[in-house]
Scaffold this active site. Structure first.
Site, short mmCIF file in Angstrom:
data_model
loop_
_atom_site.label_atom_id
_atom_site.label_comp_id
_atom_site.label_asym_id
_atom_site.label_seq_id
_atom_site.Cartn_x
_atom_site.Cartn_y
_atom_site.Cartn_z
N ASP A 138 0.68 -1.04 0.43
CA ASP A 138 -0.19 -0.05 0.22
C ASP A 138 1.22 1.15 0.04
O ASP A 138 0.94 2.44 1.24
CB ASP A 138 -0.74 -0.43 0.98
CG ASP A 138 -1.74 -1.57 1.34
OD1 ASP A 138 -2.34 -2.26 0.59
OD2 ASP A 138 -1.75 -1.45 2.84
N GLU A 175 -11.56 0.13 -3.46
CA GLU A 175 -10.89 1.40 -1.90
C GLU A 175 -9.53 1.88 -2.39
O GLU A 175 -9.87 1.90 -3.43
CB GLU A 175 -10.32 -0.48 -1.02
CG GLU A 175 -9.82 -1.16 -1.71
CD GLU A 175 -9.09 -2.39 -0.56
OE1 GLU A 175 -10.13 -2.59 0.00
OE2 GLU A 175 -8.32 -4.02 -1.34
O1 FUB Z 1 -3.06 -3.88 3.39
C1 FUB Z 1 -4.34 -3.73 3.93
C2 FUB Z 1 -5.47 -3.52 2.93
O2 FUB Z 1 -5.49 -4.21 1.89
C3 FUB Z 1 -5.84 -2.06 2.21
O3 FUB Z 1 -5.52 -1.16 3.44
C4 FUB Z 1 -5.88 -2.61 0.69
O4 FUB Z 1 -6.42 -1.26 0.74
C5 FUB Z 1 -5.83 -3.63 0.40
O5 FUB Z 1 -4.49 -3.50 0.17
#
Ligand code: FUB
Length: 455
Positions: free
Chosen positions: A44, A218
């Site tokens: 991320d 997301e």
């Molecule tokens: O890294 C945990 C979660 O997985 C992130 O917050 C999301 O965007 C996905 O990458």
């Protein structure tokens, strides 16, 4: 006798120098190739340019242990920050915030997910999602802020999360007029203006319009270029996340979907990105499970170049292993992170399949098989090549620059070896400056290569 002593002294100095160079360059395990960080898992990535350097704020994946995190799921207890002046050498500043140092965070949750950082009012504001220990803050994830005078910390967390924000993956955009916007995800993508102190919402959360209405979205990342606002986000169109983007002329939207930034891969369910301009070039930071092929919750950050079309749309990015930095010839050049390779007689394998974090080897096993690694800086005076090899058959490697039929700069005779050995060979020719490096096996033998370096 005198001659003998001089030769052995020279040889001694040569080995001392080689050991010193190895120690200096092995220390960080942070490379110019993809993935860029090899000594821990990172995901991320939020990349930001502060004071002429790129700062990288990723999530920090670890493996759950009994009683510490949920097995088979994301497990993150803290954040590190990294910086680079050249996208080749990355400095790790260590832990900048951990779950047990934030008053409101449930320190048994191991869920310090995707963060972001921004600069305002002479301070650095680090935004991070985590589950709160007190249900008064709401169920699921809240988003908190930690503040520092420096981009690399120490960051002091606020005692409570931001009121009325529930979700993950914060991203902060500050527009040219100085207004800050907070974006986050909770099934949909939300946006709200922040107050001047960067710690509270100044407007009600607003669902961004115009984005896909099916498939999880997301990880919002928003940036501005030439008056256009770009929102990039991972979206599950089929089975795993691909990176898409939308454009708008207002940071609150509505956004119009403009296409795919990077296709989904079957190996890693998630992908998340940030985009940054550095020294005139745009870059995409994203992640993949390079170092954990069988468990996609242990990911690694990668970088590739990004290009705009004249109408402001973005060209789709094909992930590379080579990445973006220039590699000094005196470093251990990990040619397995290649730019190109021959169609046959070559494969890439983990050095130690039980410990993928040790990296990869290139295996050449047919005559004329070759591998090309672009952008090596040969400087202005090099005399030797060193190749770390393992070979049960022995063989001869031909080293060229620029392209597969480019000038030959060395021929390295590889003896039969039962364990990894560093073979030194004098250069036949020297080309100064930046060149592509080509390593080719001449005969029908089998040679495994860990790295190549010059001195
Ligand atoms: O890294 C945990 C979660 O997985 C992130 O917050 C999301 O965007 C996905 O990458």
């Amino acid at each position: 006798m005198k001659r003998y002593r001089t030769d052995s002294m020279r040889q001694f100095s040569f080995y001392v120098l080689l050991i010193m160079v190895s120690i200096i360059f092995e220390a960080g395990n942070l490379f110019a190739q993809n993935p860029i960080i090899m000594n821990q898992f990172t995901a991320d990535p939020s990349a930001k340019v502060f004071n002429g350097k790129v700062y990288l704020y990723p999530s920090h994946d670890i493996l759950a242990k009994p009683g510490k995190g949920r097995p088979g799921w994301f497990c993150m207890k803290d954040y590190h920050v990294f910086s680079s002046e050249n996208l080749t050498d990355w400095k790790d500043y260590g832990v900048i915030l951990s779950q047990n140092k934030v008053q409101w965070v449930d320190s048994t949750s191991y869920s310090m997910w995707a963060p972001d950082c921004t600069y305002s009012n002479g301070k650095y504001y680090f935004y991070f999602p985590a589950p709160a220990k007190n249900s008064a803050f709401g169920r699921g994830f809240s988003i908190g802020v930690a503040i520092s005078a420096k981009p690399y910390g120490p960051f002091t967390p606020q005692p409570e999360p931001i009121k009325d924000v529930h979700g993950i993956d914060p991203c902060v955009l500050i527009t040219k007029d100085g207004q800050a916007y907070l974006y986050w995800a909770q099934g949909e993508i939300y946006v709200a203006q922040l107050t001047k102190n960067m710690l509270e919402l100044a407007t009600k959360p607003h669902v961004i319009q115009g984005l896909p209405d099916k498939g999880l979205i997301e990880g919002p990342f928003v940036f501005e270029r030439k008056g256009i606002y770009y929102l990039t986000y991972p979206h599950v169109q089929e089975k795993t996340e691909r990176l898409e983007y939308a454009m708008a002329d207002n940071p609150m939207g509505p956004f119009k979907i403009r296409g795919v930034l990077m296709d989904a891969t079957p190996d890693c369910w998630t992908n998340q990105n940030s985009i940054v301009k550095f020294h005139g070039q745009w870059y995409l930071f994203y992640h993949h499970n390079d170092l954990s092929p069988h468990f996609d919750k242990n990911r690694s950050v990668r970088i590739d170049s990004l290009f705009f079309n004249s109408d402001g749309t973005i060209q789709k990015i094909t992930p590379t292993l080579r990445g973006v930095g220039t590699t000094d010839a005196i470093r251990k050049i990990q040619i397995d992170r290649y730019s190109r390779k021959s169609g046959q007689g070559i494969s890439i394998a983990f050095l130690d399949s039980l410990h993928p974090i040790k990296g990869w080897a290139t295996i050449l096993n047919a005559s004329n098989a070759w591998i090309q690694y672009n952008k090596v800086n040969f400087g202005d005076k090099l005399k030797w090549i060193n190749v770390k090899v393992l070979s049960k058959t022995g063989g001869v490697l031909q080293i060229r620059v620029d392209q597969i039929n480019g000038p030959i700069i060395a021929r390295v005779k590889i003896p039969t070896t039962n364990s990894w050995k560093v073979i030194h060979s004098p250069l036949l020719a020297f080309q100064s400056g930046i060149h592509n490096l080509i390593v080719q096996l001449i005969d029908n033998k089998n040679v495994e290569i860990d790295w190549v370096s010059f001195q």
